[in-house]
Design a protein around this motif. Sequence first.
Motif, short mmCIF file in Angstrom:
data_model
loop_
_atom_site.label_atom_id
_atom_site.label_comp_id
_atom_site.label_asym_id
_atom_site.label_seq_id
_atom_site.Cartn_x
_atom_site.Cartn_y
_atom_site.Cartn_z
N GLY A 33 -4.36 -2.37 0.23
CA GLY A 33 -4.43 -1.73 1.54
C GLY A 33 -5.55 -2.23 2.43
O GLY A 33 -5.58 -1.92 3.61
N ARG A 34 -6.48 -2.99 1.86
CA ARG A 34 -7.58 -3.55 2.67
C ARG A 34 -7.09 -4.59 3.66
O ARG A 34 -7.70 -4.80 4.69
CB ARG A 34 -8.63 -4.19 1.76
N ASN A 35 -6.02 -5.26 3.30
CA ASN A 35 -5.47 -6.29 4.17
C ASN A 35 -4.73 -5.61 5.32
O ASN A 35 -3.80 -4.84 5.09
CB ASN A 35 -4.51 -7.18 3.37
N PRO A 36 -5.11 -5.88 6.58
CA PRO A 36 -4.45 -5.19 7.69
C PRO A 36 -2.97 -5.54 7.86
O PRO A 36 -2.25 -4.84 8.55
CB PRO A 36 -5.26 -5.63 8.92
N ALA A 37 -2.51 -6.59 7.19
CA ALA A 37 -1.10 -6.99 7.27
C ALA A 37 -0.24 -6.29 6.22
O ALA A 37 0.97 -6.48 6.19
CB ALA A 37 -0.98 -8.50 7.12
N VAL A 38 -0.86 -5.48 5.35
CA VAL A 38 -0.13 -4.86 4.23
C VAL A 38 -0.27 -3.35 4.26
O VAL A 38 -1.36 -2.82 4.44
CB VAL A 38 -0.66 -5.39 2.87
N SER A 39 0.85 -2.70 4.06
CA SER A 39 0.86 -1.24 3.86
C SER A 39 1.50 -0.99 2.50
O SER A 39 2.49 -1.63 2.15
CB SER A 39 1.66 -0.57 4.97
N VAL A 40 0.96 -0.05 1.73
CA VAL A 40 1.45 0.19 0.37
C VAL A 40 1.66 1.68 0.15
O VAL A 40 0.89 2.50 0.64
CB VAL A 40 0.47 -0.40 -0.67
N CYS A 41 2.74 2.02 -0.57
CA CYS A 41 2.96 3.43 -0.92
C CYS A 41 3.79 3.52 -2.19
O CYS A 41 4.54 2.61 -2.54
CB CYS A 41 3.66 4.18 0.21
N GLU A 42 3.62 4.64 -2.89
CA GLU A 42 4.48 4.93 -4.03
C GLU A 42 5.78 5.47 -3.43
O GLU A 42 5.80 6.55 -2.86
CB GLU A 42 3.84 5.95 -4.97
N SER A 43 6.84 4.71 -3.55
CA SER A 43 8.08 5.02 -2.84
C SER A 43 9.15 5.69 -3.69
O SER A 43 10.18 6.09 -3.17
CB SER A 43 8.65 3.74 -2.22
#
Length: 93
Positions: A33-43
Amino acid sequence: MHIGILTLRISLPGCTSLKEKRQRMGGLHARFGRNPAVSVCESGDQERLESSEWSFVVVGAVRSKVESLCSEIEDKMQRTVDGRIMETSREFL
């Protein structure tokens, strides 16, 4: 603008509690999530103990960069997660 969606289903054999599951899967938001180009979630599989599904949304101006970042995420997940990746899917919009 290119958008890639990487979804990973992970098997967590022997996982006996949600606390253990969080520990084994912990840190994904911090790592990716530190990378501004990436969003992460438990889906998916939030309540299942022996599996977990995570989705990564990657955004970039160049499709090859988005594909490369998706590959990096998948490789890092295989090396760092205490589980087995059972299924991978990629979708590009």
